[in-house]
Design a protein around this motif. Structure first.
Motif, short mmCIF file in Angstrom:
data_model
loop_
_atom_site.label_atom_id
_atom_site.label_comp_id
_atom_site.label_asym_id
_atom_site.label_seq_id
_atom_site.Cartn_x
_atom_site.Cartn_y
_atom_site.Cartn_z
N ILE A 5 0.58 -1.58 -0.69
CA ILE A 5 -0.18 -0.46 0.31
C ILE A 5 0.88 1.24 -0.09
O ILE A 5 1.72 0.96 0.91
CB ILE A 5 -0.72 0.01 1.06
N ILE A 6 0.61 2.01 -1.07
CA ILE A 6 1.28 3.23 -0.93
C ILE A 6 0.59 4.56 -0.74
O ILE A 6 0.52 5.13 -1.63
CB ILE A 6 2.41 3.06 -2.58
N VAL A 24 -8.96 0.84 3.28
CA VAL A 24 -8.70 0.06 2.54
C VAL A 24 -8.38 -1.35 3.26
O VAL A 24 -7.75 -2.58 2.48
CB VAL A 24 -6.68 0.14 1.82
N GLN A 25 -8.61 -0.76 4.37
CA GLN A 25 -8.20 -2.46 5.29
C GLN A 25 -6.98 -2.53 5.84
O GLN A 25 -7.14 -3.60 4.86
CB GLN A 25 -9.17 -4.13 4.82
N PHE A 26 -6.08 -1.85 5.80
CA PHE A 26 -4.71 -2.21 5.84
C PHE A 26 -4.92 -3.21 7.11
O PHE A 26 -5.24 -2.81 7.69
CB PHE A 26 -4.07 -0.76 6.61
N ASP A 31 0.28 -7.14 5.38
CA ASP A 31 0.10 -5.98 4.46
C ASP A 31 1.61 -5.39 4.10
O ASP A 31 1.78 -5.54 6.20
CB ASP A 31 -1.13 -5.23 4.29
N HIS A 32 2.59 -4.20 3.24
CA HIS A 32 3.15 -3.81 4.22
C HIS A 32 2.88 -2.05 2.95
O HIS A 32 2.49 -1.63 2.21
CB HIS A 32 4.07 -3.97 2.82
N LEU A 33 2.64 -1.28 4.00
CA LEU A 33 2.52 0.30 3.85
C LEU A 33 3.59 1.27 3.43
O LEU A 33 4.72 1.04 4.41
CB LEU A 33 1.93 1.16 4.91
#
Length: 236
Positions: A5-6, A24-26, A31-33
């Motif tokens: 996710i960027i 985005v339901q991080f 996930d990796h932000l």
């Protein structure tokens, strides 16, 4: 399946960042932000945005790439004349108020002196964090930078001058990069590229700065585990 996710140019808009991550339901464990720099200035929660990023990076859930506004805070503390001349013209009062409190009757000179004294004394971990922020990140599919890669340095882009990583706009935006991977970048508001704040897709680059701190929106580009691109945004 892990996602990347960027998000770029938060500029103290922590409320919008948290709303976007909720949208985005991080999931920090899956996930990796990637934050493409400029955590501070303009928006009301600069100090809190850095604290938020520190927490995610410490837990291995995020990578925070250095932006020109982040770098400028270090330069302000070090008394750099160019940084001092730019600070209040480019959102610095919001950062002052986030760290120190309301401006009240203080002059800009007095505010700078307070920042130079109190940030190293009270927030040395913020300065250490900014110093630790990389200038770029590369994975198997993309290159991630704050501002871009100057065509003059494409043959050795990892070692281009720091200023280019932080500030370049043209000729990066209009010219082909000549690189084997697309470049995902912030810094230049997409509304200045294609007339709207949505994510901009060029032939070999992707601009994601939606200009949240300027009244537009905060964008997220999500790369799914199978390489699909998805786009999300929240209003300023």
């Amino acid at each position: 399946m892990e996602r990347t996710i960027i998000i770029s140019d938060v500029h103290g808009c922590l409320t919008q960042l948290e709303a976007l991550l909720h949208l985005v339901q991080f999931q920090p464990r899956r996930d990796h932000l990637i934050l493409l720099g400029d955590l501070i200035d303009h928006g009301p929660q600069s100090r809190e945005a850095i604290d938020f990023a520190i927490s995610l990076v410490r837990d291995g859930a995020a990578t925070a790439i250095r932006g020109n506004h982040d770098q400028r805070l270090i330069e302000i503390v070090n008394g750099d004349p160019e940084a001092i001349a730019k600070f209040f013209k480019h959102g610095g009062q919001a950062t002052y108020e986030s760290y120190i409190g309301p401006r009240e009757q203080r002059t800009e000179t007095e505010m700078l002196r307070e920042l130079q004294e109190r940030i190293p004394a009270e927030f040395p971990h913020h300065l250490d964090f900014i110093e630790s922020m990389p200038h770029y990140l590369e994975d198997e599919s993309y290159i991630y930078v704050h501002a871009g890669i100057h065509p003059d340095y494409v043959s050795d882009w990892q070692n281009q001058p720091l200023r280019e990583f932080l500030y370049v706009k043209e000729p990066f935006i209009s010219q082909p990069t000549g690189l084997s991977k697309p470049v995902v970048f912030g810094h230049t508001k997409t509304i200045d590229i294609h007339g709207k704040p949505d994510i901009w897709f060029g032939a070999d680059k992707i601009g994601i700065d939606g200009g949240c701190a300027y009244g537009h929106q905060l964008n997220a580009l999500v790369v799914t585990g199978d390489g699909e691109l998805r786009m999300y945004s929240v209003p300023a």
